[in-house]
Design a protein around this motif. Structure first.
Motif, PDB file in Angstrom:
ATOM      1  N   LEU A  15     -46.027  13.827   3.585  1.00 30.98           N
ATOM      2  CA  LEU A  15     -46.004  13.620   2.188  1.00 30.98           C
ATOM      3  C   LEU A  15     -45.915  12.332   1.896  1.00 30.98           C
ATOM      4  CD1 LEU A  15     -43.748  16.648   1.204  1.00 30.98           C
ATOM      5  CD2 LEU A  15     -45.922  16.532   0.650  1.00 30.98           C
ATOM      6  N   SER A  16     -45.122  11.372   2.510  1.00 32.35           N
ATOM      7  CA  SER A  16     -45.040  10.008   2.220  1.00 32.35           C
ATOM      8  C   SER A  16     -46.475   9.419   2.513  1.00 32.35           C
ATOM      9  CB  SER A  16     -44.045   9.288   3.263  1.00 32.35           C
ATOM     10  OG  SER A  16     -42.838  10.063   2.997  1.00 32.35           O
ATOM     11  N   ILE A  17     -47.106   9.738   3.726  1.00 30.32           N
ATOM     12  CA  ILE A  17     -48.226   9.072   3.991  1.00 30.32           C
ATOM     13  C   ILE A  17     -49.315   9.442   2.625  1.00 30.32           C
ATOM     14  CG2 ILE A  17     -50.296   8.875   5.394  1.00 30.32           C
ATOM     15  CD1 ILE A  17     -48.229   9.260   7.760  1.00 30.32           C
ATOM     16  N   LEU A  18     -49.495  10.726   2.474  1.00 31.03           N
ATOM     17  CA  LEU A  18     -50.260  11.294   1.350  1.00 31.03           C
ATOM     18  C   LEU A  18     -50.010  10.578  -0.028  1.00 31.03           C
ATOM     19  CD1 LEU A  18     -52.360  13.501   1.013  1.00 31.03           C
ATOM     20  CD2 LEU A  18     -50.683  15.030   0.250  1.00 31.03           C
ATOM     21  N   VAL A  19     -48.589  10.519  -0.353  1.00 29.98           N
ATOM     22  CA  VAL A  19     -48.419   9.895  -1.627  1.00 29.98           C
ATOM     23  C   VAL A  19     -48.693   8.350  -1.583  1.00 29.98           C
ATOM     24  CG1 VAL A  19     -46.497   9.168  -3.164  1.00 29.98           C
ATOM     25  CG2 VAL A  19     -46.680  11.585  -2.157  1.00 29.98           C
ATOM     26  N   TYR A  20     -48.563   7.642  -0.452  1.00 27.11           N
ATOM     27  CA  TYR A  20     -48.618   6.293  -0.224  1.00 27.11           C
ATOM     28  C   TYR A  20     -50.384   5.838  -0.332  1.00 27.11           C
ATOM     29  CZ  TYR A  20     -49.826   1.886   1.606  1.00 27.11           C
ATOM     30  OH  TYR A  20     -50.103   0.536   2.166  1.00 27.11           O
ATOM     31  N   LEU A  21     -50.911   6.850   0.204  1.00 24.85           N
ATOM     32  CA  LEU A  21     -52.335   6.614  -0.062  1.00 24.85           C
ATOM     33  C   LEU A  21     -52.824   6.673  -1.410  1.00 24.85           C
ATOM     34  CD1 LEU A  21     -53.686   8.234   3.434  1.00 24.85           C
ATOM     35  CD2 LEU A  21     -53.664   6.150   2.887  1.00 24.85           C
ATOM     36  N   ALA A  22     -52.511   7.741  -2.062  1.00 24.59           N
ATOM     37  CA  ALA A  22     -52.798   7.905  -3.720  1.00 24.59           C
ATOM     38  C   ALA A  22     -52.523   6.931  -4.237  1.00 24.59           C
ATOM     39  CB  ALA A  22     -52.287   9.287  -3.776  1.00 24.59           C
ATOM     40  N   HIS A  23     -51.176   6.342  -4.229  1.00 24.36           N
ATOM     41  CA  HIS A  23     -50.556   5.059  -4.868  1.00 24.36           C
ATOM     42  C   HIS A  23     -51.327   3.740  -4.495  1.00 24.36           C
ATOM     43  CE1 HIS A  23     -46.586   3.617  -6.503  1.00 24.36           C
ATOM     44  NE2 HIS A  23     -47.660   2.749  -7.113  1.00 24.36           N
ATOM     45  N   LYS A  24     -51.647   3.569  -3.278  1.00 27.71           N
ATOM     46  CA  LYS A  24     -52.269   2.482  -2.717  1.00 27.71           C
ATOM     47  C   LYS A  24     -53.818   2.392  -3.342  1.00 27.71           C
ATOM     48  CE  LYS A  24     -52.826  -1.265  -0.679  1.00 27.71           C
ATOM     49  NZ  LYS A  24     -51.829  -2.467  -0.874  1.00 27.71           N
ATOM     50  N   SER A  25     -54.384   3.681  -3.590  1.00 26.23           N
ATOM     51  CA  SER A  25     -55.766   3.714  -4.148  1.00 26.23           C
ATOM     52  C   SER A  25     -55.812   3.387  -5.553  1.00 26.23           C
ATOM     53  CB  SER A  25     -56.447   5.134  -3.927  1.00 26.23           C
ATOM     54  OG  SER A  25     -55.760   6.014  -4.557  1.00 26.23           O
ATOM     55  N   ILE A  26     -54.567   3.651  -6.255  1.00 31.73           N
ATOM     56  CA  ILE A  26     -54.379   3.365  -7.667  1.00 31.73           C
ATOM     57  C   ILE A  26     -54.653   1.787  -7.731  1.00 31.73           C
ATOM     58  CG2 ILE A  26     -52.922   3.312  -9.741  1.00 31.73           C
ATOM     59  CD1 ILE A  26     -52.168   6.138  -8.868  1.00 31.73           C
ATOM     60  N   PHE A  27     -53.739   0.926  -7.015  1.00 27.34           N
ATOM     61  CA  PHE A  27     -53.561  -0.446  -7.041  1.00 27.34           C
ATOM     62  C   PHE A  27     -54.973  -1.081  -6.454  1.00 27.34           C
ATOM     63  CE2 PHE A  27     -49.192   0.176  -7.379  1.00 27.34           C
ATOM     64  CZ  PHE A  27     -48.933  -1.197  -7.719  1.00 27.34           C
ATOM     65  N   PHE A  28     -55.560  -0.493  -5.671  1.00 28.85           N
ATOM     66  CA  PHE A  28     -56.884  -0.726  -5.010  1.00 28.85           C
ATOM     67  C   PHE A  28     -58.087  -0.605  -6.301  1.00 28.85           C
ATOM     68  CE2 PHE A  28     -61.407  -0.117  -3.151  1.00 28.85           C
ATOM     69  CZ  PHE A  28     -61.392  -1.239  -2.388  1.00 28.85           C
TER      70      PHE A  28
END
Length: 132
Positions: A15-28
């Motif tokens: 779940l941490s990896i999943l949420v991190y990737l979603a959050h990082k995509s917003i920053f990207f």
């Protein structure tokens, strides 16, 4: 080694990896937006901090469950309060910074805090529901 006993750690990791990737995509996607630049703490550091806290909390809860399942809820409340105090100590440089983006960084910090708190709560509920 009993992998079923440590399944909550794998769930937190996933779940941490999943949420991190979603959050990082917003920053990207908002890379050129000045609101998303110049943070005091990069999101990788915040995710690392909260992930480490979550793993530690889950390990403590697993050990408490082995000894006495009736104390798991109280232990969760105690370690969550300790995590909140440590999080406030980590947040204090952001609160006192003169950075014009500090509002966005505060919101970002609290979103990550709330996400990991939700993950920990769900995993704790699963631990409590699996009375064996």
């Amino acid at each position: 080694m009993n992998f079923k006993k440590y399944q909550p750690i794998i769930e937190v990791l996933f779940l941490s990896i999943l949420v991190y990737l979603a959050h990082k995509s917003i920053f990207f996607l908002n890379d050129n937006n000045p609101k998303f630049q110049g943070f005091h703490f990069p999101i990788e550091m915040m995710y690392g901090f909260f992930f480490s806290c979550s793993i530690l909390i889950i390990l403590v809860l697993i050990k408490v469950k082995e000894k006495n399942i009736d104390n798991v809820g109280y232990t969760f409340l105690l370690v969550t309060c300790i995590k909140m105090a440590i999080s406030y100590a980590v947040l204090s440089p952001i609160l006192h910074s003169g950075n014009p983006n500090s509002g966005t960084e505060k919101i970002n910090f609290f979103i990550i805090f709330a996400l990991f708190l939700t993950i920990e709560t769900i995993v704790t509920a699963r631990i409590l529901n699996n009375k064996q």
